[in-house]
Design a protein around this motif. Structure first.
Motif, PDB file in Angstrom:
ATOM      1  N   GLU A 175      16.321   7.996 -12.821  1.00  0.00           N
ATOM      2  CA  GLU A 175      15.794   9.168 -12.122  1.00  0.00           C
ATOM      3  C   GLU A 175      15.471   8.829 -10.674  1.00  0.00           C
ATOM      4  OE1 GLU A 175      11.744  11.746 -12.331  1.00  0.00           O
ATOM      5  OE2 GLU A 175      12.825  11.540 -14.221  1.00  0.00           O
ATOM      6  N   SER A 176      14.990   7.631 -10.438  1.00  0.00           N
ATOM      7  CA  SER A 176      14.696   7.181  -9.079  1.00  0.00           C
ATOM      8  C   SER A 176      15.968   7.129  -8.233  1.00  0.00           C
ATOM      9  CB  SER A 176      14.021   5.815  -9.126  1.00  0.00           C
ATOM     10  OG  SER A 176      13.724   5.350  -7.843  1.00  0.00           O
ATOM     11  N   VAL A 177      17.062   6.692  -8.845  1.00  0.00           N
ATOM     12  CA  VAL A 177      18.341   6.652  -8.144  1.00  0.00           C
ATOM     13  C   VAL A 177      18.806   8.065  -7.813  1.00  0.00           C
ATOM     14  CG1 VAL A 177      20.800   6.077  -8.361  1.00  0.00           C
ATOM     15  CG2 VAL A 177      19.055   4.484  -9.198  1.00  0.00           C
ATOM     16  N   GLU A 178      18.721   8.954  -8.788  1.00  0.00           N
ATOM     17  CA  GLU A 178      19.257  10.301  -8.627  1.00  0.00           C
ATOM     18  C   GLU A 178      18.387  11.198  -7.748  1.00  0.00           C
ATOM     19  OE1 GLU A 178      19.597  11.421 -12.716  1.00  0.00           O
ATOM     20  OE2 GLU A 178      21.486  10.345 -12.989  1.00  0.00           O
ATOM     21  N   ASN A 179      17.061  11.032  -7.799  1.00  0.00           N
ATOM     22  CA  ASN A 179      16.157  11.962  -7.111  1.00  0.00           C
ATOM     23  C   ASN A 179      15.337  11.341  -5.992  1.00  0.00           C
ATOM     24  OD1 ASN A 179      16.890  14.060  -8.922  1.00  0.00           O
ATOM     25  ND2 ASN A 179      15.516  13.181 -10.436  1.00  0.00           N
ATOM     26  N   GLY A 180      15.507  10.055  -5.767  1.00  0.00           N
ATOM     27  CA  GLY A 180      14.725   9.385  -4.737  1.00  0.00           C
ATOM     28  C   GLY A 180      13.419   8.848  -5.298  1.00  0.00           C
ATOM     29  N   PRO A 181      12.745   8.026  -4.514  1.00  0.00           N
ATOM     30  CA  PRO A 181      11.523   7.394  -4.998  1.00  0.00           C
ATOM     31  C   PRO A 181      10.354   8.376  -5.111  1.00  0.00           C
ATOM     32  CG  PRO A 181      11.900   6.828  -2.713  1.00  0.00           C
ATOM     33  CD  PRO A 181      13.098   7.604  -3.173  1.00  0.00           C
ATOM     34  N   LEU A 182       9.343   7.912  -5.830  1.00  0.00           N
ATOM     35  CA  LEU A 182       8.112   8.681  -6.004  1.00  0.00           C
ATOM     36  C   LEU A 182       7.483   8.968  -4.649  1.00  0.00           C
ATOM     37  CD1 LEU A 182       5.686   9.690  -7.842  1.00  0.00           C
ATOM     38  CD2 LEU A 182       4.767   7.385  -7.580  1.00  0.00           C
ATOM     39  N   ILE A 183       7.120  10.210  -4.412  1.00  0.00           N
ATOM     40  CA  ILE A 183       6.334  10.551  -3.231  1.00  0.00           C
ATOM     41  C   ILE A 183       4.882  10.382  -3.651  1.00  0.00           C
ATOM     42  CG2 ILE A 183       5.691  12.362  -1.604  1.00  0.00           C
ATOM     43  CD1 ILE A 183       8.549  13.477  -2.000  1.00  0.00           C
ATOM     44  N   TRP A 184       4.246   9.369  -3.095  1.00  0.00           N
ATOM     45  CA  TRP A 184       2.906   9.023  -3.541  1.00  0.00           C
ATOM     46  C   TRP A 184       1.950  10.175  -3.271  1.00  0.00           C
ATOM     47  CZ3 TRP A 184       0.805   3.683  -4.366  1.00  0.00           C
ATOM     48  CH2 TRP A 184       1.799   2.836  -4.831  1.00  0.00           C
ATOM     49  N   PRO A 185       1.185  10.552  -4.299  1.00  0.00           N
ATOM     50  CA  PRO A 185       0.212  11.619  -4.130  1.00  0.00           C
ATOM     51  C   PRO A 185      -0.915  11.167  -3.202  1.00  0.00           C
ATOM     52  CG  PRO A 185       0.065  10.670  -6.335  1.00  0.00           C
ATOM     53  CD  PRO A 185       1.198  10.000  -5.634  1.00  0.00           C
ATOM     54  N   SER A 186      -1.575  12.133  -2.600  1.00  0.00           N
ATOM     55  CA  SER A 186      -2.681  11.792  -1.718  1.00  0.00           C
ATOM     56  C   SER A 186      -3.982  12.342  -2.284  1.00  0.00           C
ATOM     57  CB  SER A 186      -2.433  12.327  -0.309  1.00  0.00           C
ATOM     58  OG  SER A 186      -2.216  13.712  -0.341  1.00  0.00           O
ATOM     59  N   ILE A 187      -5.075  11.762  -1.847  1.00  0.00           N
ATOM     60  CA  ILE A 187      -6.393  12.242  -2.229  1.00  0.00           C
ATOM     61  C   ILE A 187      -7.196  12.449  -0.957  1.00  0.00           C
ATOM     62  CG2 ILE A 187      -6.421  11.150  -4.503  1.00  0.00           C
ATOM     63  CD1 ILE A 187      -8.122   8.921  -3.378  1.00  0.00           C
ATOM     64  N   GLU A 188      -8.210  13.270  -1.068  1.00  0.00           N
ATOM     65  CA  GLU A 188      -9.026  13.578   0.104  1.00  0.00           C
ATOM     66  C   GLU A 188     -10.360  12.852  -0.012  1.00  0.00           C
ATOM     67  OE1 GLU A 188     -10.732  17.537   2.248  1.00  0.00           O
ATOM     68  OE2 GLU A 188      -8.716  17.612   1.398  1.00  0.00           O
ATOM     69  N   GLU A 189     -10.683  12.106   1.031  1.00  0.00           N
ATOM     70  CA  GLU A 189     -11.956  11.404   1.120  1.00  0.00           C
ATOM     71  C   GLU A 189     -12.622  11.778   2.436  1.00  0.00           C
ATOM     72  OE1 GLU A 189     -11.220   7.211   0.895  1.00  0.00           O
ATOM     73  OE2 GLU A 189     -11.503   7.178  -1.268  1.00  0.00           O
ATOM     74  N   ASN A 190     -13.817  12.310   2.359  1.00  0.00           N
ATOM     75  CA  ASN A 190     -14.574  12.687   3.561  1.00  0.00           C
ATOM     76  C   ASN A 190     -13.759  13.590   4.476  1.00  0.00           C
ATOM     77  OD1 ASN A 190     -16.658  10.988   2.622  1.00  0.00           O
ATOM     78  ND2 ASN A 190     -15.721   9.231   3.644  1.00  0.00           N
ATOM     79  N   GLY A 191     -13.025  14.516   3.888  1.00  0.00           N
ATOM     80  CA  GLY A 191     -12.231  15.473   4.650  1.00  0.00           C
ATOM     81  C   GLY A 191     -10.932  14.920   5.207  1.00  0.00           C
ATOM     82  N   VAL A 192     -10.583  13.680   4.860  1.00  0.00           N
ATOM     83  CA  VAL A 192      -9.355  13.061   5.361  1.00  0.00           C
ATOM     84  C   VAL A 192      -8.446  12.748   4.177  1.00  0.00           C
ATOM     85  CG1 VAL A 192      -8.381  11.088   6.609  1.00  0.00           C
ATOM     86  CG2 VAL A 192     -10.589  12.039   7.315  1.00  0.00           C
ATOM     87  N   ALA A 193      -7.204  13.196   4.262  1.00  0.00           N
ATOM     88  CA  ALA A 193      -6.239  12.931   3.189  1.00  0.00           C
ATOM     89  C   ALA A 193      -5.594  11.566   3.432  1.00  0.00           C
ATOM     90  CB  ALA A 193      -5.172  14.007   3.149  1.00  0.00           C
ATOM     91  N   ARG A 194      -5.451  10.797   2.359  1.00  0.00           N
ATOM     92  CA  ARG A 194      -4.783   9.498   2.427  1.00  0.00           C
ATOM     93  C   ARG A 194      -3.974   9.308   1.154  1.00  0.00           C
ATOM     94  NH1 ARG A 194      -6.585   6.071  -1.214  1.00  0.00           N
ATOM     95  NH2 ARG A 194      -8.735   6.109  -1.912  1.00  0.00           N
ATOM     96  N   PRO A 195      -2.899   8.511   1.228  1.00  0.00           N
ATOM     97  CA  PRO A 195      -2.130   8.240   0.008  1.00  0.00           C
ATOM     98  C   PRO A 195      -2.983   7.450  -0.979  1.00  0.00           C
ATOM     99  CG  PRO A 195      -0.956   7.466   1.976  1.00  0.00           C
ATOM    100  CD  PRO A 195      -2.317   7.887   2.408  1.00  0.00           C
ATOM    101  N   LYS A 196      -2.750   7.708  -2.267  1.00  0.00           N
ATOM    102  CA  LYS A 196      -3.446   6.941  -3.298  1.00  0.00           C
ATOM    103  C   LYS A 196      -3.027   5.484  -3.223  1.00  0.00           C
ATOM    104  CE  LYS A 196      -4.081  10.293  -7.048  1.00  0.00           C
ATOM    105  NZ  LYS A 196      -3.719  10.561  -8.458  1.00  0.00           N
ATOM    106  N   LYS A 197      -3.945   4.593  -3.571  1.00  0.00           N
ATOM    107  CA  LYS A 197      -3.609   3.185  -3.731  1.00  0.00           C
ATOM    108  C   LYS A 197      -2.934   3.042  -5.090  1.00  0.00           C
ATOM    109  CE  LYS A 197      -7.687   1.781  -1.177  1.00  0.00           C
ATOM    110  NZ  LYS A 197      -9.026   1.196  -1.282  1.00  0.00           N
ATOM    111  N   TYR A 198      -2.203   1.946  -5.265  1.00  0.00           N
ATOM    112  CA  TYR A 198      -1.523   1.725  -6.539  1.00  0.00           C
ATOM    113  C   TYR A 198      -2.511   1.781  -7.698  1.00  0.00           C
ATOM    114  CZ  TYR A 198       1.390  -0.372 -10.139  1.00  0.00           C
ATOM    115  OH  TYR A 198       2.086  -0.596 -11.299  1.00  0.00           O
ATOM    116  N   SER A 199      -3.672   1.208  -7.517  1.00  0.00           N
ATOM    117  CA  SER A 199      -4.678   1.174  -8.589  1.00  0.00           C
ATOM    118  C   SER A 199      -5.230   2.558  -8.927  1.00  0.00           C
ATOM    119  CB  SER A 199      -5.830   0.239  -8.205  1.00  0.00           C
ATOM    120  OG  SER A 199      -6.464   0.697  -7.026  1.00  0.00           O
ATOM    121  N   GLU A 200      -5.009   3.525  -8.062  1.00  0.00           N
ATOM    122  CA  GLU A 200      -5.493   4.886  -8.294  1.00  0.00           C
ATOM    123  C   GLU A 200      -4.441   5.795  -8.927  1.00  0.00           C
ATOM    124  OE1 GLU A 200      -8.582   5.218  -4.534  1.00  0.00           O
ATOM    125  OE2 GLU A 200      -6.484   5.695  -4.191  1.00  0.00           O
ATOM    126  N   LEU A 201      -3.224   5.311  -9.054  1.00  0.00           N
ATOM    127  CA  LEU A 201      -2.160   6.129  -9.642  1.00  0.00           C
ATOM    128  C   LEU A 201      -2.395   6.300 -11.140  1.00  0.00           C
ATOM    129  CD1 LEU A 201       0.995   4.537  -7.962  1.00  0.00           C
ATOM    130  CD2 LEU A 201      -0.127   6.675  -7.331  1.00  0.00           C
TER     131      LEU A 201
END
Length: 92
Positions: free
Chosen positions: A47-73
């Motif tokens: 699926e990764s080959v056919e559709n491209g890699p995972l678009i890492w989800p983001s979370i909001e901290e103190n009003g700022v969006a950042r990508p999740k760390k691996y440990s948060e996935l």
């Protein structure tokens, strides 16, 4: 009669992915798909080959969006992230 799957098994692709030969792209593509499907989480790798890699989800901290760390996935997201790396290594 020997099938392509039998030839793939006999040729030792369990140890390494098949090499691309210029004039044999179609058979190489099938062999690569079989090789990937034979890995742990093979469908996710393919699926990764056919559709491209995972678009890492983001979370909001103190009003700022950042990508999740691996440990948060989530478990599924972590497996997909790992599958993306496996897919890249297989192709390289």
């Amino acid at each position: 009669m020997t099938t392509l799957a039998d030839k793939v098994i006999l040729s030792g692709t369990d140890n390494h992915p098949p090499m691309l030969e210029k004039n044999m792209y179609d058979s190489w593509k099938i062999r690569m798909e079989l090789y990937m499907m034979n890995r742990q989480h093979g469908r996710m790798i393919l699926e990764s080959v056919e559709n491209g890699p995972l678009i890492w989800p983001s979370i909001e901290e103190n009003g700022v969006a950042r990508p999740k760390k691996y440990s948060e996935l989530s478990t599924t997201e972590a497996i997909q992230a790992d599958s993306d790396i496996k897919e890249t290594n297989i192709i390289l």
